[in-house]
Enzyme design. Structure first.
Site, short mmCIF file in Angstrom:
data_model
loop_
_atom_site.label_atom_id
_atom_site.label_comp_id
_atom_site.label_asym_id
_atom_site.label_seq_id
_atom_site.Cartn_x
_atom_site.Cartn_y
_atom_site.Cartn_z
N GLU A 21 0.89 -1.09 0.06
CA GLU A 21 -0.15 0.13 -0.07
C GLU A 21 0.85 1.27 -0.01
O GLU A 21 0.52 2.17 -0.93
CB GLU A 21 -0.83 0.08 1.26
N HIS A 67 -24.96 10.30 20.25
CA HIS A 67 -25.96 10.60 19.27
C HIS A 67 -25.99 9.48 18.12
O HIS A 67 -26.57 9.57 16.96
CB HIS A 67 -25.93 12.23 18.65
#
Ligand code: F6P
Length: 528
Positions: free
Chosen positions: A212, A384
């Protein structure tokens, strides 16, 4: 080798877990509990009063650490014994933040190498800040792109974010960017705003063979040459950070711009080494040295503090109680300061790559559960999102809340922001510990004016079992020392758990198979 299940304390803990442990509501009523279970070190305070432990459990956990020879194993690490047995290597990230004036137990040879490379890193960061590092057309470098992945990305990226307030946007100095994913967009989205003539690539890879990283590095080099950099001046734009200098040299990275670390530094423990160059550039060399000093303060605490006050050991033992005896398989880490948003993914790699193991040190199958699933993110956002499941789902999830006591943001209403954030942290820790019983919920609903029938119908939905164990960690403030200490705290927690479980926290064979297969597929695709 003393496997954990052979230790008397393990069986004592099992018996304690088999008997009913009082609810946290009751435990929190115990006089003196908060004082007994709150301890500070290196600018960090740990409040462990909301762990589901009684004095008898605390004693048995302490006995477990003693019977597992934790102190001797800890000294073996600091001495540089080859505790990474499958790779026959010492594990000496602690030496990277050793006192520059006094050689630690790791000895002179390691000390000299570390200090030499640290000086090179700091000098280079200073030269960049002074505009003395120039690109191919003699223009000063204004942007630094760190290309790396896993341990060669997460640490410096997280710490640069956490200490972003030390970078003054009004002061000209190199901006630091990070690219890890080899998806082309990841690189493009960073490079498209930059000038190739004034950009430096810092290619960070312990092995310098990671597919990568090399894909991103090759593509970024192409961007430099396409942008006007002559091939024979490309070296002015390249830095390598590696423990494999022969490999980086083979790929054309010049020795004078190659910064070294060593095979005795695990990738996920390498932010203290030359691998922290991007961080040193972002916050300045003096702050980088303070970051190391903060970790050193936690190292000293870990080596010297008696067990009942030893922060990393307490966190590790509570983790073992939760994982092995209360049988809670996951662990949630929720910082409340937005600058610590990347702390959870950083610890996730450190903990899961270290302790996600299925064999003991001698290669026999693990006889106990090892590292938990570590997850989370910013606490306020989590409230939340997934906190609903934590409060009322069918999993009990131990939590680490991380808050910052002092606020230094120069907004006029910064104190108001800060109060909102920290009140939420405290409220969540309390709500998770105490919950709200069916009776109390029904009474509350009646008080709110609901009819008896409505209260009866809703009480179940609106009650909370609570009894969710948590640690609350408070940093005095968010600065290089406290951040260094916080990271070292988690490193030593992971070490302590591995020492008790008798697993090797410092290899990562589990990620090899997929890597080998990806390389084989790449080879096959090129051949066809
Ligand atoms: O994902 C496995 C791993 O080996 C990590 O341990 C390491 O941090 C990462 O890959 C990057 O490796 P390197 O620094 O060698 O490029």
């Amino acid at each position: 080798m003393k496997l954990p299940t052979t230790l008397p304390a393990w069986h004592q803990l099992q018996a304690l877990a088999d008997a009913p442990v009082p609810h946290l509501r009751e435990l929190l009523a115990e006089p003196g509990r908060a004082t007994r279970l709150t301890h500070s070190a290196a600018g960090i305070t740990l409040d462990a009063s909301r762990q589901r432990v009684t004095p008898a459990i605390e004693q048995a956990l302490a006995a477990l650490a003693g019977q597992a020879d934790l102190a001797a194993q800890r000294e073996a690490m600091f001495r540089g014994d080859a505790i990474n047995t499958t790779e026959d290597r010492p594990v000496l990230h602690v030496a990277l933040r050793g006192d520059p004036l006094h050689t630690g137990p790791w000895g002179h040879a390691v000390q000299a190498e570390v200090q030499r490379e640290l000086a090179r890193v700091c000098d280079f960061a200073d030269a960049l800040a002074a505009g003395a590092v120039k690109g191919h057309s003699d223009q000063p470098i204004t942007d630094v792109v760190n290309i790396g992945i896993g341990g060669s990305d997460l640490g410096p990226r997280m710490a640069a974010d956490a200490l972003a307030h030390l970078t003054d946007p009004a002061v000209p100095g190199p901006r630091v960017h990070f690219v890890s994913n080899p998806d082309a967009w990841a690189l493009h989205s960073v490079l498209r705003g930059l000038d190739p003539a004034r950009t430096l690539l810092v290619v960070s890879s312990k092995t310098f063979t990671t597919q990568e990283t090399l894909t991103n590095a090759a593509s970024a080099q192409r961007w430099l040459t396409d942008g006007g950099c002559p091939a024979d001046r490309l070296h002015r734009h390249l830095v390598a950070i590696t423990a494999s200098p022969a490999q980086s040299a083979r790929l054309g990275y010049p020795a004078e711009r190659t910064f070294l670390f060593w095979d005795w530094v695990g990738g996920r423990y390498s932010v203290w080494s030359a691998l922290g160059l991007a961080l040193a550039i972002a916050i300045g060399a003096a702050n980088f040295r303070d970051f190391l000093a903060g970790a050193r303060a936690m190292d000293e605490h870990f080596r010297q503090a008696p067990l009942p006050q030893n922060l990393p050991v307490l966190m590790a033992l509570h983790g073992i109680w939760n994982r092995n005896f209360l049988r809670l398989p996951t662990h949630l880490i929720v910082p409340y300061a937005s600058r610590l948003a990347r702390f959870t993914p950083f610890v996730q790699q450190m903990d899961m790559e270290s302790n996600g193991k299925h064999t003991h040190l001698d290669g026999t199958p693990a006889t106990v559960d090892t590292g938990p699933i570590v997850w989370g993110g910013l606490g306020i956002d989590g409230q939340h999102a997934y906190f609903q499941l934590v409060h009322q789902g069918r999993h009990t999830v131990p939590v680490d809340f991380i808050g910052v006591q002092n606020e230094d943001t120069p907004l006029p209403l910064a104190a108001t922001h800060h109060a909102v954030v920290n009140l939420n942290l405290r409220a969540q820790a309390e709500a998770m510990a105490r919950g709200r019983s069916l009776e109390d919920t029904r009474a509350q609903l009646l008080k709110d004016g609901l009819s008896a029938a409505q209260a009866q119908a809703l009480a179940g939905h609106r009650s909370f079992d609570g009894n969710i164990p948590s640690h609350v960690l408070w940093l005095d403030r968010l600065d290089p020392q406290r951040l260094g200490a916080l990271i070292a705290l988690y490193e030593h927690k992971v070490f302590t758990q591995a020492a008790i479980w008798r697993i090797n926290a410092y290899d990562q064979w589990g990620v090899e198979l997929g890597k080998t297969m990806a390389k084989a597929m790449e080879k096959a695709a090129t051949a066809s």
